[in-house]
Write an enzyme that holds these catalytic residues in place. Structure first.
Site, short mmCIF file in Angstrom:
data_model
loop_
_atom_site.label_atom_id
_atom_site.label_comp_id
_atom_site.label_asym_id
_atom_site.label_seq_id
_atom_site.Cartn_x
_atom_site.Cartn_y
_atom_site.Cartn_z
N ARG A 100 0.62 -1.50 0.38
CA ARG A 100 -0.19 -0.11 -0.31
C ARG A 100 0.75 1.40 0.10
O ARG A 100 1.60 1.71 1.05
CB ARG A 100 -0.89 -0.11 1.34
CG ARG A 100 -1.60 1.51 1.55
CD ARG A 100 -2.41 1.21 2.75
NE ARG A 100 -4.34 0.93 1.85
CZ ARG A 100 -4.94 0.64 2.66
NH1 ARG A 100 -5.43 1.94 3.69
NH2 ARG A 100 -5.77 0.43 2.26
N HIS A 127 -7.79 1.28 -6.20
CA HIS A 127 -7.48 -0.35 -5.00
C HIS A 127 -7.88 -1.18 -5.26
O HIS A 127 -9.04 -1.98 -4.80
CB HIS A 127 -8.33 0.91 -3.85
CG HIS A 127 -8.18 0.60 -2.76
ND1 HIS A 127 -7.87 -0.77 -1.89
CD2 HIS A 127 -8.97 1.15 -1.21
CE1 HIS A 127 -8.55 -0.99 -0.57
NE2 HIS A 127 -8.53 -0.39 0.04
N GLN A 130 -10.56 -3.66 -2.69
CA GLN A 130 -11.95 -2.74 -2.91
C GLN A 130 -12.16 -3.42 -3.40
O GLN A 130 -13.74 -4.04 -2.88
CB GLN A 130 -11.57 -1.65 -2.17
CG GLN A 130 -12.89 -1.13 -1.88
CD GLN A 130 -12.74 -1.17 -0.25
OE1 GLN A 130 -12.38 -1.03 0.36
NE2 GLN A 130 -14.31 -2.03 -0.20
N ASP A 217 -17.25 7.51 -1.07
CA ASP A 217 -15.72 7.45 -0.44
C ASP A 217 -15.51 8.97 0.02
O ASP A 217 -16.32 9.79 -0.29
CB ASP A 217 -15.07 6.70 -1.72
CG ASP A 217 -13.93 6.61 -0.93
OD1 ASP A 217 -13.08 6.47 -0.09
OD2 ASP A 217 -12.63 7.18 -1.46
N CYS A 256 -16.59 2.30 1.33
CA CYS A 256 -15.61 1.50 1.25
C CYS A 256 -14.18 1.89 2.83
O CYS A 256 -14.22 0.59 3.06
CB CYS A 256 -13.83 1.39 -0.07
SG CYS A 256 -13.12 3.23 0.65
N ARG A 284 -13.91 -8.29 1.85
CA ARG A 284 -12.51 -7.82 1.93
C ARG A 284 -11.59 -8.98 2.00
O ARG A 284 -11.29 -9.37 1.20
CB ARG A 284 -11.66 -6.82 2.86
CG ARG A 284 -12.15 -4.86 2.57
CD ARG A 284 -12.14 -4.87 0.74
NE ARG A 284 -11.02 -4.19 1.08
CZ ARG A 284 -10.14 -3.59 1.41
NH1 ARG A 284 -10.15 -2.30 1.56
NH2 ARG A 284 -8.46 -4.06 1.47
N1 NVA Z 1 -10.03 7.21 -1.72
C1 NVA Z 1 -9.56 6.87 -0.16
C2 NVA Z 1 -9.57 5.35 0.42
C3 NVA Z 1 -9.30 4.87 1.37
C4 NVA Z 1 -9.93 3.55 1.47
C5 NVA Z 1 -7.98 6.96 -0.11
O1 NVA Z 1 -7.29 6.66 -0.38
O2 NVA Z 1 -8.08 7.54 1.36
N1 CP Z 2 -11.55 0.47 3.14
C1 CP Z 2 -9.95 0.57 2.85
O1 CP Z 2 -9.01 0.08 2.03
O2 CP Z 2 -9.87 0.69 4.47
P1 CP Z 2 -8.19 0.79 5.15
O3 CP Z 2 -7.73 2.09 4.52
O4 CP Z 2 -8.80 0.37 7.01
O5 CP Z 2 -7.44 -0.82 4.94
#
Ligand code: NVA
Ligand code: CP
Length: 297
Positions: A100, A127, A130, A217, A256, A284
């Protein structure tokens, strides 16, 4: 499938197989195969995570393997060691890498240089884990997406929206993205996407009208927390009871998570749809176990 780097590079058949396997692993939880027996999987996280971290750690263990969580502060990557060197070191020791981070190119470099399967656990661009969980949730609650209208209300060019647009391109469902004028997908991206089943609008009611799935989101993705100007543009794009009054009978709401109540979604809507949203979060685990099985074959 050697890696999972994006939804962009998947196709409908592969998505179908992954979702079928996720459903099977969900049904057989506690009694399925353990193909990661004897394996160690590195989990490099340069951004925060609850769902992704926990679901991968649990999923790897349930498949017989051992997860190794590496936050950027724990490893030399956080002090500037190049991703290319990190990839070549880890690839000689672990059996797979989950990452990540910010730049999609770092995930691509990791896959090219490590020699082991790599899974994108979120970048600024995509993502994919997700979206597979989201699609599984749509299948479970609505029986699939054929003939369904899916609306995404919020940032038109975040990792979530981009992944949803690629999913719509591959699977052919109607996707309407409602976002502020300044946060639309760029013309070059839409040209590359070339999907007549995807519409972009600045009117959230147009997107929500008759929609079977309403998806949102955060307005500020990780790394954008100081962009308060950006947030100001999103007021009319809140998922609230008034907006949902335009949706189809029997619609579901997806998020999400994490959610910012009072911003992209109201407390009332989130709690009313918590049964779906937290099943989406649980999915997930099942979706990622299917990904782990697929890339380690
Ligand atoms: N768009 C959000 C998704 C979090 C799971 C982010 O990147 O923070
Ligand atoms: N939705 C998601 O990826 O959550 P986290 O950021 O908690 O992993």
């Amino acid at each position: 499938m050697q890696h999972l780097l994006s939804i962009e590079e998947l196709d409908a058949t592969t998505i179908g197989h992954l979702l079928a396997d996720a459903g099977r692993l969900k049904a057989q939880r506690g009694s399925h195969e353990t193909p990661l027996q004897g394996q160690t999987w590195a989990m490099i996280f340069t951004k925060s995570s609850t769902r992704t971290r926990v679901s991968f750690e649990v999923g790897i263990r349930e498949l017989g393997g051992a997860p190794m969580f590496l936050s950027k502060n724990d490893i030399q990557l956080g002090r500037g060691e190049p991703i290319q060197d990190t990839a070549r070191v880890l690839g000689r020791m672990v059996h797979g890498i989950i990452i990540r981070t910010f730049a999609q190119d770092d995930v691509v470099q990791m896959s090219r240089l490590s020699g082991v399967p790599v899974i994108n656990a979120l970048t600024d661009d995509e993502h994919p884990c997700q979206i597979l969980a989201d699609l599984l949730t749509v299948q479970e609650f609505l029986g699939g997406w054929k003939g369904k209208k899916i609306a995404f209300i919020g940032d038109g060019f975040s990792n979530m929206t981009i992944s949803w647009m690629w999913a719509a391109k591959h699977l052919g469902f109607e996707l309407v993205v409602a976002c502020p004028a300044d946060y639309q997908p760029p013309a070059a991206f839409l040209k590359k996407l070339e999907a007549p089943n995807i519409t972009i609008t600045q009117d959230p009611v147009t997107a929500a009208s008759g929609a079977h799935v309403i998806n949102t989101d955060v307005w500020l993705s990780m790394g954008q927390e100081d962009q308060q100007d950006k947030e100001r543009a999103f007021g009319p794009f809140q998922v609230n009871a008034a907006l949902l009054s335009h949706a189809a009978v029997g619609h579901i709401v997806l998020h999400c998570l994490p959610a910012y109540r009072g911003k992209e979604i109201t407390e009332e809507v989130l709690e009313k749809h918590a049964g779906v949203i937290f099943q989406q979060a649980e999915n997930r685990l099942h979706a990622q176990k299917a990904i782990l099985v697929a890339v380690s074959r």
